[in-house]
Design a protein around this motif. Sequence first.
Motif, PDB file in Angstrom:
ATOM      1  N   MET A   1     -68.082   4.492  11.530  1.00 21.60           N
ATOM      2  CA  MET A   1     -68.291   5.141  12.806  1.00 21.60           C
ATOM      3  C   MET A   1     -68.591   6.615  12.570  1.00 21.60           C
ATOM      4  O   MET A   1     -68.018   7.250  11.693  1.00 21.60           O
ATOM      5  CB  MET A   1     -67.045   4.979  13.684  1.00 21.60           C
ATOM      6  N   THR A   2     -69.469   7.144  13.349  1.00 17.96           N
ATOM      7  CA  THR A   2     -69.859   8.552  13.256  1.00 17.96           C
ATOM      8  C   THR A   2     -68.675   9.450  13.572  1.00 17.96           C
ATOM      9  O   THR A   2     -67.978   9.241  14.562  1.00 17.96           O
ATOM     10  CB  THR A   2     -70.998   8.830  14.261  1.00 17.96           C
ATOM     11  N   SER A   3     -68.453  10.461  12.737  1.00 12.58           N
ATOM     12  CA  SER A   3     -67.413  11.446  13.037  1.00 12.58           C
ATOM     13  C   SER A   3     -68.082  12.674  13.660  1.00 12.58           C
ATOM     14  O   SER A   3     -69.195  13.038  13.301  1.00 12.58           O
ATOM     15  CB  SER A   3     -66.629  11.826  11.781  1.00 12.58           C
ATOM     16  N   ALA A 101     -75.532   8.185  16.881  1.00 15.53           N
ATOM     17  CA  ALA A 101     -74.633   7.286  16.158  1.00 15.53           C
ATOM     18  C   ALA A 101     -75.234   6.764  14.850  1.00 15.53           C
ATOM     19  O   ALA A 101     -74.523   6.149  14.061  1.00 15.53           O
ATOM     20  CB  ALA A 101     -74.219   6.124  17.056  1.00 15.53           C
ATOM     21  N   GLN A 102     -76.510   7.033  14.597  1.00 16.44           N
ATOM     22  CA  GLN A 102     -77.095   6.593  13.323  1.00 16.44           C
ATOM     23  C   GLN A 102     -76.693   7.524  12.172  1.00 16.44           C
ATOM     24  O   GLN A 102     -76.921   7.199  11.018  1.00 16.44           O
ATOM     25  CB  GLN A 102     -78.618   6.486  13.433  1.00 16.44           C
ATOM     26  N   PHE A 103     -76.069   8.655  12.493  1.00 13.47           N
ATOM     27  CA  PHE A 103     -75.636   9.613  11.481  1.00 13.47           C
ATOM     28  C   PHE A 103     -74.186   9.349  11.112  1.00 13.47           C
ATOM     29  O   PHE A 103     -73.401   8.896  11.932  1.00 13.47           O
ATOM     30  CB  PHE A 103     -75.774  11.042  12.014  1.00 13.47           C
ATOM     31  N   LYS A 104     -73.829   9.692   9.884  1.00  8.84           N
ATOM     32  CA  LYS A 104     -72.428   9.580   9.461  1.00  8.84           C
ATOM     33  C   LYS A 104     -71.583  10.653  10.141  1.00  8.84           C
ATOM     34  O   LYS A 104     -70.408  10.445  10.426  1.00  8.84           O
ATOM     35  CB  LYS A 104     -72.309   9.741   7.940  1.00  8.84           C
ATOM     36  N   ARG A 105     -72.217  11.802  10.387  1.00 14.18           N
ATOM     37  CA  ARG A 105     -71.472  12.936  10.935  1.00 14.18           C
ATOM     38  C   ARG A 105     -72.374  13.743  11.851  1.00 14.18           C
ATOM     39  O   ARG A 105     -73.559  13.920  11.577  1.00 14.18           O
ATOM     40  CB  ARG A 105     -70.993  13.804   9.772  1.00 14.18           C
ATOM     41  N   VAL A 106     -71.782  14.257  12.945  1.00 16.86           N
ATOM     42  CA  VAL A 106     -72.473  15.139  13.878  1.00 16.86           C
ATOM     43  C   VAL A 106     -71.667  16.425  13.974  1.00 16.86           C
ATOM     44  O   VAL A 106     -70.433  16.388  14.064  1.00 16.86           O
ATOM     45  CB  VAL A 106     -72.599  14.495  15.284  1.00 16.86           C
ATOM     46  N   ILE A 107     -72.370  17.546  13.944  1.00 15.90           N
ATOM     47  CA  ILE A 107     -71.733  18.847  14.143  1.00 15.90           C
ATOM     48  C   ILE A 107     -72.245  19.437  15.447  1.00 15.90           C
ATOM     49  O   ILE A 107     -73.455  19.489  15.686  1.00 15.90           O
ATOM     50  CB  ILE A 107     -72.017  19.812  12.974  1.00 15.90           C
ATOM     51  N   GLU A 108     -71.311  19.865  16.278  1.00 19.19           N
ATOM     52  CA  GLU A 108     -71.604  20.589  17.517  1.00 19.19           C
ATOM     53  C   GLU A 108     -71.010  21.983  17.361  1.00 19.19           C
ATOM     54  O   GLU A 108     -69.850  22.118  16.956  1.00 19.19           O
ATOM     55  CB  GLU A 108     -70.951  19.887  18.714  1.00 19.19           C
ATOM     56  N   GLU A 113     -71.338  31.098  25.008  1.00 22.79           N
ATOM     57  CA  GLU A 113     -72.422  30.755  25.927  1.00 22.79           C
ATOM     58  C   GLU A 113     -72.487  29.268  26.264  1.00 22.79           C
ATOM     59  O   GLU A 113     -73.022  28.890  27.300  1.00 22.79           O
ATOM     60  CB  GLU A 113     -73.778  31.193  25.343  1.00 22.79           C
ATOM     61  N   ASN A 114     -71.994  28.403  25.395  1.00 24.19           N
ATOM     62  CA  ASN A 114     -72.158  26.968  25.641  1.00 24.19           C
ATOM     63  C   ASN A 114     -70.832  26.214  25.783  1.00 24.19           C
ATOM     64  O   ASN A 114     -70.785  25.007  25.573  1.00 24.19           O
ATOM     65  CB  ASN A 114     -73.033  26.325  24.565  1.00 24.19           C
ATOM     66  N   LYS A 115     -69.776  26.909  26.159  1.00 21.89           N
ATOM     67  CA  LYS A 115     -68.462  26.254  26.253  1.00 21.89           C
ATOM     68  C   LYS A 115     -68.458  25.088  27.240  1.00 21.89           C
ATOM     69  O   LYS A 115     -67.907  24.031  26.945  1.00 21.89           O
ATOM     70  CB  LYS A 115     -67.381  27.259  26.635  1.00 21.89           C
ATOM     71  N   ALA A 116     -69.043  25.265  28.406  1.00 19.84           N
ATOM     72  CA  ALA A 116     -69.046  24.196  29.416  1.00 19.84           C
ATOM     73  C   ALA A 116     -69.810  22.983  28.888  1.00 19.84           C
ATOM     74  O   ALA A 116     -69.344  21.842  29.011  1.00 19.84           O
ATOM     75  CB  ALA A 116     -69.655  24.697  30.725  1.00 19.84           C
ATOM     76  N   GLN A 117     -70.950  23.219  28.299  1.00 22.55           N
ATOM     77  CA  GLN A 117     -71.750  22.136  27.711  1.00 22.55           C
ATOM     78  C   GLN A 117     -70.972  21.440  26.603  1.00 22.55           C
ATOM     79  O   GLN A 117     -70.965  20.207  26.511  1.00 22.55           O
ATOM     80  CB  GLN A 117     -73.052  22.715  27.172  1.00 22.55           C
ATOM     81  N   SER A 118     -70.302  22.207  25.767  1.00 23.06           N
ATOM     82  CA  SER A 118     -69.520  21.637  24.664  1.00 23.06           C
ATOM     83  C   SER A 118     -68.380  20.769  25.185  1.00 23.06           C
ATOM     84  O   SER A 118     -68.070  19.731  24.599  1.00 23.06           O
ATOM     85  CB  SER A 118     -68.977  22.748  23.761  1.00 23.06           C
ATOM     86  N   ARG A 119     -67.770  21.180  26.282  1.00 20.25           N
ATOM     87  CA  ARG A 119     -66.712  20.358  26.885  1.00 20.25           C
ATOM     88  C   ARG A 119     -67.273  19.025  27.358  1.00 20.25           C
ATOM     89  O   ARG A 119     -66.630  17.982  27.208  1.00 20.25           O
ATOM     90  CB  ARG A 119     -66.058  21.111  28.039  1.00 20.25           C
ATOM     91  N   TYR A 125     -68.119  12.052  23.793  1.00 19.34           N
ATOM     92  CA  TYR A 125     -67.734  11.414  22.530  1.00 19.34           C
ATOM     93  C   TYR A 125     -66.345  10.791  22.615  1.00 19.34           C
ATOM     94  O   TYR A 125     -66.109   9.684  22.137  1.00 19.34           O
ATOM     95  CB  TYR A 125     -67.756  12.436  21.386  1.00 19.34           C
ATOM     96  N   LYS A 126     -65.412  11.516  23.237  1.00 16.77           N
ATOM     97  CA  LYS A 126     -64.026  11.041  23.331  1.00 16.77           C
ATOM     98  C   LYS A 126     -63.946   9.747  24.136  1.00 16.77           C
ATOM     99  O   LYS A 126     -63.240   8.807  23.738  1.00 16.77           O
ATOM    100  CB  LYS A 126     -63.146  12.117  23.962  1.00 16.77           C
ATOM    101  N   GLU A 127     -64.647   9.674  25.254  1.00 12.21           N
ATOM    102  CA  GLU A 127     -64.645   8.481  26.098  1.00 12.21           C
ATOM    103  C   GLU A 127     -65.154   7.258  25.342  1.00 12.21           C
ATOM    104  O   GLU A 127     -64.784   6.134  25.654  1.00 12.21           O
ATOM    105  CB  GLU A 127     -65.501   8.697  27.346  1.00 12.21           C
ATOM    106  N   ARG A 128     -65.983   7.474  24.346  1.00 13.30           N
ATOM    107  CA  ARG A 128     -66.568   6.374  23.579  1.00 13.30           C
ATOM    108  C   ARG A 128     -65.802   6.091  22.284  1.00 13.30           C
ATOM    109  O   ARG A 128     -66.191   5.246  21.491  1.00 13.30           O
ATOM    110  CB  ARG A 128     -68.034   6.677  23.299  1.00 13.30           C
ATOM    111  N   GLY A 129     -64.711   6.815  22.071  1.00 14.15           N
ATOM    112  CA  GLY A 129     -63.821   6.527  20.956  1.00 14.15           C
ATOM    113  C   GLY A 129     -64.218   7.093  19.608  1.00 14.15           C
ATOM    114  O   GLY A 129     -63.706   6.652  18.572  1.00 14.15           O
ATOM    115  N   TYR A 130     -65.109   8.078  19.581  1.00 14.65           N
ATOM    116  CA  TYR A 130     -65.514   8.668  18.303  1.00 14.65           C
ATOM    117  C   TYR A 130     -64.425   9.596  17.779  1.00 14.65           C
ATOM    118  O   TYR A 130     -63.778  10.301  18.558  1.00 14.65           O
ATOM    119  CB  TYR A 130     -66.837   9.437  18.454  1.00 14.65           C
ATOM    120  N   PRO A 131     -64.202   9.604  16.458  1.00 15.67           N
ATOM    121  CA  PRO A 131     -63.214  10.528  15.893  1.00 15.67           C
ATOM    122  C   PRO A 131     -63.704  11.966  16.011  1.00 15.67           C
ATOM    123  O   PRO A 131     -64.828  12.277  15.619  1.00 15.67           O
ATOM    124  CB  PRO A 131     -63.098  10.092  14.426  1.00 15.67           C
TER     125      PRO A 131
END
Length: 137
Positions: A1-3, A101-108, A113-119, A125-131
Amino acid sequence: MTSIDFYLLNPQGQKLEQVICQLCQKAYDGKQKTLLLTQDQQQSEHLDRQLWVFNEESFLPHDVEESEDFCTPILIQDNPQPRGERDLLINLRSEIPVYFAQFKRVIELVTEENKAQSREHYSYYKERGYPLKHIKL
């Protein structure tokens, strides 16, 4: 699963582009093929220039177009049609790409400036169960 890793940038710390270049260097050193997904062509061109001058003592092989013959270690694109296998996605876009999800890892990267978007991304991701992991810089 993608982290999924959220890097929280210190507002008084390093510039976003510096952090991006450092992450690309670390991924390259770890032999991770990386897609640097930018917001637009202007950002792609800017980061392309930054990766050329980031470290005077080394070179980060990168390109803005993927060749059929060669998979560049760092691909910078603002609207890719992903091909081939890549290990790491550094997402600089305001939306989450459908193919993340095709990647092993995603970095955000989280900035002031992007706090709301990041939330929103975090909730998605959390709702879909990603670590999920938080890294403060």
